[in-house]
Motif scaffolding. Sequence first.
Motif, PDB file in Angstrom:
ATOM      1  N   TYR A   1      32.167  24.443  43.805  1.00  0.00           N
ATOM      2  CA  TYR A   1      30.887  23.928  44.260  1.00  0.00           C
ATOM      3  C   TYR A   1      30.111  25.055  44.933  1.00  0.00           C
ATOM      4  CZ  TYR A   1      33.531  19.567  44.003  1.00  0.00           C
ATOM      5  OH  TYR A   1      34.303  18.537  43.583  1.00  0.00           O
TER       6      TYR A   1
ATOM      7  N   ARG B   1      37.066  17.619  49.236  1.00  0.00           N
ATOM      8  CA  ARG B   1      36.059  17.627  50.317  1.00  0.00           C
ATOM      9  C   ARG B   1      36.528  16.811  51.505  1.00  0.00           C
ATOM     10  NH1 ARG B   1      33.656  21.941  48.837  1.00  0.00           N
ATOM     11  NH2 ARG B   1      31.444  21.571  49.090  1.00  0.00           N
TER      12      ARG B   1
ATOM     13  N   GLU C   1      27.983  14.729  37.358  1.00  0.00           N
ATOM     14  CA  GLU C   1      29.328  14.173  37.366  1.00  0.00           C
ATOM     15  C   GLU C   1      29.274  12.653  37.423  1.00  0.00           C
ATOM     16  OE1 GLU C   1      33.612  14.327  37.566  1.00  0.00           O
ATOM     17  OE2 GLU C   1      32.053  15.715  36.921  1.00  0.00           O
TER      18      GLU C   1
ATOM     19  N   PHE D   1      32.137  10.153  46.277  1.00  0.00           N
ATOM     20  CA  PHE D   1      31.885  11.457  45.662  1.00  0.00           C
ATOM     21  C   PHE D   1      30.494  11.957  46.021  1.00  0.00           C
ATOM     22  CE2 PHE D   1      30.270  14.107  42.244  1.00  0.00           C
ATOM     23  CZ  PHE D   1      31.295  15.013  42.062  1.00  0.00           C
TER      24      PHE D   1
ATOM     25  N   TYR E   1      25.315  19.131  40.289  1.00  0.00           N
ATOM     26  CA  TYR E   1      26.670  18.834  39.847  1.00  0.00           C
ATOM     27  C   TYR E   1      27.026  17.384  40.142  1.00  0.00           C
ATOM     28  CZ  TYR E   1      31.737  18.823  39.586  1.00  0.00           C
ATOM     29  OH  TYR E   1      33.025  18.507  39.271  1.00  0.00           O
ATOM     30  N   ALA E   2      26.679  16.935  41.338  1.00  0.00           N
ATOM     31  CA  ALA E   2      27.011  15.560  41.723  1.00  0.00           C
ATOM     32  C   ALA E   2      26.329  14.562  40.799  1.00  0.00           C
ATOM     33  CB  ALA E   2      26.588  15.305  43.170  1.00  0.00           C
TER      34      ALA E   2
ATOM     35  N   THR F   1      25.180  21.974  44.093  1.00  0.00           N
ATOM     36  CA  THR F   1      25.932  20.785  44.469  1.00  0.00           C
ATOM     37  C   THR F   1      25.250  19.511  44.002  1.00  0.00           C
ATOM     38  OG1 THR F   1      26.899  21.834  46.396  1.00  0.00           O
ATOM     39  CG2 THR F   1      26.846  19.451  46.390  1.00  0.00           C
TER      40      THR F   1
ATOM     41  N   ARG G   1      30.469  13.279  49.577  1.00  0.00           N
ATOM     42  CA  ARG G   1      31.221  14.522  49.742  1.00  0.00           C
ATOM     43  C   ARG G   1      30.569  15.694  49.026  1.00  0.00           C
ATOM     44  NH1 ARG G   1      37.643  12.797  49.426  1.00  0.00           N
ATOM     45  NH2 ARG G   1      37.574  11.307  51.149  1.00  0.00           N
ATOM     46  N   SER G   2      29.670  15.409  48.099  1.00  0.00           N
ATOM     47  CA  SER G   2      29.035  16.475  47.330  1.00  0.00           C
ATOM     48  C   SER G   2      27.736  16.956  47.944  1.00  0.00           C
ATOM     49  CB  SER G   2      28.775  15.995  45.894  1.00  0.00           C
ATOM     50  OG  SER G   2      29.990  15.718  45.243  1.00  0.00           O
TER      51      SER G   2
END
Length: 303
Positions: free
Chosen positions: A14, A294, A26, A52, A22-23, A19, A55-56
Amino acid sequence: MPESSAVAPAEPKYTYAGTREYAAGELIEGKRKSVSPDSDAVMDHARASGRFAARSGLVREEAAAVLPGSFYQWTKDGVTAPGFAGCLPVLMIVAGIIWLLTLYIANPKSIGGDEYGVPVLLVVIGFVGVGIAMKVESKRFEPQRKELVARMVEAALQTFDTEATARGPRPTPQSYGVGHEGAERLAAEWMRHLGVLDAKVTRQSGDGGIDVTSTHYLAQVKNYAGNVAIESVRALHGVATAERKRSLFFTSGRMSVESVAFADRAGMALIHYDAVAGSISGLNDLGRAVCDSRSIPDVMPVL
């Protein structure tokens, strides 16, 4: 110590800039399964997505914007059966295949002959019928699907709120890097972001080299590009053992192979930080697990 005997930091999974992208990706591309709308797996997926997202590094407004589309995409596989309307097309496919097999068994040399035309047509019509039936079934399911997505979003945001209150904000990138004291503060910020809310920089003398402390965790910080010798790792483990706390070692440099081996045996997480990029990555298995999950408490339960 030669480069070959040191463990270099891995490419961060990450980065601060990526981030959020990506989050979102995902969540949308997350593994989907064909499940009943009433299945526990649906709400489990919703809660896992909310966790998630928190935490991202997504803020609540971003999560609320991403989650509905993510769940709508995920639930598209919830209707995979053609339903009652597709029973006749399915029977047509089965009948056509049986007919074709019967013709082939009776006369293998006749394959491709005119007598195969009707059963082949029957199979083709059956597949077309199944496709139409699935579209009809999907349209019929649409109101239920929207209601399901709304319930999933509600469950996900509840989990997001719970998770967000259990961690501090993500540390911001430091364009000009950090000095030693700045590195200690940065490590404490990362620990709070990873779920250790009472992590703070220690200013006590005779603290055994401990730079960050909390009720259940201790951390040492080495802010240099060189290799961390095993003596420093052993010293941190000794203090942590005496105080019955879990230990983490943060460095901007590398770890010797001996240090990694000792940390693995001692249950210590080794973490590389990049102050400029605003990212972290693990230098041993436990460190990687902490960075990927995370969450320090999830990976390193208190003693």
